[in-house]
Design a protein around this motif. Structure first.
Motif, short mmCIF file in Angstrom:
data_model
loop_
_atom_site.label_atom_id
_atom_site.label_comp_id
_atom_site.label_asym_id
_atom_site.label_seq_id
_atom_site.Cartn_x
_atom_site.Cartn_y
_atom_site.Cartn_z
N GLY A 16 47.95 41.88 32.11
CA GLY A 16 47.37 43.18 32.38
C GLY A 16 47.27 43.43 33.87
N GLY A 17 47.55 44.65 34.29
CA GLY A 17 47.50 44.99 35.71
C GLY A 17 48.77 44.57 36.43
N PRO A 18 48.98 45.11 37.62
CA PRO A 18 50.19 44.78 38.38
C PRO A 18 50.14 43.34 38.90
CG PRO A 18 48.73 46.18 39.69
CD PRO A 18 48.11 46.09 38.33
N ALA A 19 51.08 42.52 38.46
CA ALA A 19 51.13 41.13 38.92
C ALA A 19 51.53 41.08 40.39
CB ALA A 19 52.12 40.34 38.08
N ARG A 20 50.95 40.16 41.12
CA ARG A 20 51.27 40.00 42.54
C ARG A 20 51.11 38.53 42.90
NH1 ARG A 20 46.50 42.71 41.85
NH2 ARG A 20 44.63 42.04 42.97
N PRO A 21 51.81 38.07 43.95
CA PRO A 21 51.75 36.66 44.33
C PRO A 21 50.37 36.26 44.85
CG PRO A 21 52.97 37.93 45.97
CD PRO A 21 52.72 38.85 44.81
N LEU A 22 50.03 35.01 44.63
CA LEU A 22 48.76 34.46 45.08
C LEU A 22 49.01 33.49 46.22
CD1 LEU A 22 48.06 35.49 42.15
CD2 LEU A 22 46.45 33.59 42.02
N PRO A 23 48.00 33.21 47.03
CA PRO A 23 48.13 32.15 48.02
C PRO A 23 48.39 30.81 47.33
CG PRO A 23 46.21 33.51 48.49
CD PRO A 23 46.71 33.93 47.15
N PRO A 24 48.99 29.85 48.03
CA PRO A 24 49.38 28.58 47.39
C PRO A 24 48.25 27.87 46.66
CG PRO A 24 50.34 28.75 49.59
CD PRO A 24 49.41 29.91 49.45
N GLY A 25 47.07 27.80 47.29
CA GLY A 25 45.97 27.09 46.66
C GLY A 25 45.52 27.71 45.35
N GLU A 68 44.83 38.89 33.64
CA GLU A 68 44.39 40.24 34.00
C GLU A 68 44.25 40.31 35.52
OE1 GLU A 68 43.55 44.12 33.67
OE2 GLU A 68 44.00 42.83 31.94
N TYR A 69 45.16 41.08 36.15
CA TYR A 69 45.13 41.27 37.59
C TYR A 69 44.27 42.48 37.91
CZ TYR A 69 49.02 37.98 38.10
OH TYR A 69 49.82 36.86 38.08
N GLY A 70 43.06 42.22 38.45
CA GLY A 70 42.18 43.30 38.85
C GLY A 70 42.34 43.62 40.32
N PRO A 71 41.58 44.60 40.82
CA PRO A 71 41.68 44.95 42.24
C PRO A 71 41.34 43.79 43.17
CG PRO A 71 40.52 46.64 41.01
CD PRO A 71 40.66 45.48 40.08
N HIS A 72 40.36 42.97 42.76
CA HIS A 72 39.91 41.90 43.64
C HIS A 72 39.85 40.54 42.95
CE1 HIS A 72 38.84 45.03 46.50
NE2 HIS A 72 38.11 45.61 45.57
N THR A 73 40.18 40.47 41.68
CA THR A 73 40.09 39.21 40.96
C THR A 73 41.28 39.04 40.02
OG1 THR A 73 38.78 40.21 39.19
CG2 THR A 73 37.57 39.17 41.01
N LEU A 74 41.55 37.79 39.71
CA LEU A 74 42.50 37.44 38.67
C LEU A 74 41.74 36.68 37.60
CD1 LEU A 74 45.29 36.94 37.36
CD2 LEU A 74 45.48 34.90 38.81
N THR A 75 41.81 37.18 36.37
CA THR A 75 41.14 36.52 35.25
C THR A 75 42.19 35.98 34.29
OG1 THR A 75 39.26 38.03 35.44
CG2 THR A 75 39.47 36.80 33.38
N ILE A 76 42.09 34.70 33.99
CA ILE A 76 43.01 34.05 33.06
C ILE A 76 42.19 33.52 31.90
CG2 ILE A 76 44.76 32.27 32.75
CD1 ILE A 76 45.24 32.32 35.74
N ARG A 77 42.65 33.81 30.69
CA ARG A 77 41.93 33.35 29.50
C ARG A 77 42.95 32.73 28.55
NH1 ARG A 77 37.09 34.00 26.87
NH2 ARG A 77 37.15 34.18 24.59
N VAL A 78 42.69 31.49 28.18
CA VAL A 78 43.55 30.77 27.24
C VAL A 78 42.73 30.49 25.99
CG1 VAL A 78 44.99 28.74 26.86
CG2 VAL A 78 44.82 29.74 29.16
#
Length: 365
Positions: free
Chosen positions: A265-274, A304-314
């Motif tokens: 959900g939301g526009p995927a974008r790259p994250l910093p390496p850590g 779920e890519y939010g404006p300021h957070t990434l939420t992952i649920r498994v």
């Protein structure tokens, strides 16, 4: 020789050297030196041997020797006040600033007493000059004490960093081995089970075992390159895994049995390496637990890519979990998430199965 005895032995040798020079200087003077004057001259430097064991006592003994010599009119000591300088330096290095200030004041008072008893006309500039020399020893000792504290702090920080790195490496090894070995074990068991009845399936399972083993070795080599002391070989500089490799992870898990679906959900974008590695390892560990505990049921990975957070649920559709106890894998994921300001929750679902949720802050600056 024990490490603690070396500085003390050095102080004893220094005291012997200063005492020998003081005695030689006293004996070499044109006028005869009385035994008492010689004894006081020795006491003005000999206590230096105790400067690291009892610095305040050392300075008090030297002050007393210089003061008594002045009161009895024995004139300038052959040591030239070197004992006072060493003692002042030692007190400033090994004791608090308040104690050093008290000893400095006592020394300046002693110097004033010496000038008053030995000279009819008091020259304040001479007292000030002597006080500045003693103050220089105090400042040098204070600087040495600060440097020693800074060195101890740096050593403690380095030790803590090594400990944290060990924990990180242990966590990486756990994540790599737990996931890949789970896949290998399941696929090897499947191959053995269908070896005679369904050879194509067995062949595919064996291929999956080979591929998973190679990937595990690749990740292990990448991790161990960081620890390699022998730099003759070029290290593996390929980047650590991240969410870009999520499709491969999902495909490998599917070959082991569970039907895994992915929802983004939301526009995927790259994250910093850590954070990227943190997110990947969270999904990897969660799917490993699915392979171990959920059985053949399905699982879902939701990002779920939010404006300021990434939420992952498994989540998985396994059986109802009773008597749940958090294991090392969940604790490791939670600690890893905390390193990047994230929050991880995990626990059984009321209707059955298990859920792991990770919330990572995204810095888009």
């Amino acid at each position: 020789m024990p490490t603690l005895l070396r500085p003390v032995l050095a102080d004893v040798l220094l005291a012997i050297l200063l005492t020998a020079l003081t005695v030689a200087t006293a004996i070499g003077q044109p006028a005869a030196v009385s035994p008492w004057a010689l004894l006081l001259a020795v006491l003005s430097v000999a206590p230096v041997a105790l400067r690291q064991i009892a610095p305040v006592l050392t300075m008090l003994l030297i002050i007393a020797a210089v003061g008594v010599a002045s009161l009895f009119g024995y004139g300038d000591l052959p040591s030239g006040g070197i004992g006072l300088l060493v003692a002042m330096f030692s007190v400033a290095t090994l004791r608090s600033r308040r104690v050093a200030a008290v000893m400095f004041a006592a020394t300046v008072a002693l110097l004033a007493l010496v000038y008053l008893t030995e000279r009819d006309d008091l020259v304040w500039s001479q007292i000030a000059q002597a006080a500045l020399i003693i103050a220089g020893a105090w400042v040098l000792g204070e600087g040495t004490r600060r440097w020693a504290r800074r060195t101890e702090k740096l050593a403690a920080d380095a030790e803590r960093a090594v400990s944290e790195e060990r924990v990180r490496i242990a966590r990486e090894l756990h994540d790599i081995l737990a996931h890949h070995m789970s896949v290998i074990s399941l696929q090897a068991g499947l191959a053995e089970y269908v070896l005679e009845a369904d050879q194509p399936t067995a062949r595919k399972a064996i291929g999956t075992v080979a591929d998973t083993g190679r990937e595990a070795m690749l990740e292990m080599r990448r991790l161990l390159d960081v620890l390699r002391v022998d730099r003759d070989e070029e290290p593996d500089l390929r980047p650590q895994p991240g969410l870009e490799m999520l499709d491969e992870l999902i495909a490998r898990t599917r070959t082991a049995g569970p039907a895994v679906t992915v929802v983004v959900g939301g526009p995927a974008r790259p994250l910093p390496p850590g954070p990227d590695l943190c997110a990947y390892r969270m999904v990897q560990e969660s799917l490993t637990n699915v392979l171990k505990h959920a059985g053949p049921g399905g699982a879902q990975v939701a990002l779920e890519y939010g404006p300021h957070t990434l939420t992952i649920r498994v989540t998985d559709d396994g059986p109802v979990v009773r008597g749940y106890t958090e294991g090392h894998g969940i604790r490791g994921m939670r600690e890893r998430a905390a390193l990047y300001g994230g929050v991880l929750t995990a626990g059984p679902r009321p209707a059955g199965g298990f859920a792991v949720s990770l919330r990572l802050p995204l810095d888009d600056r």
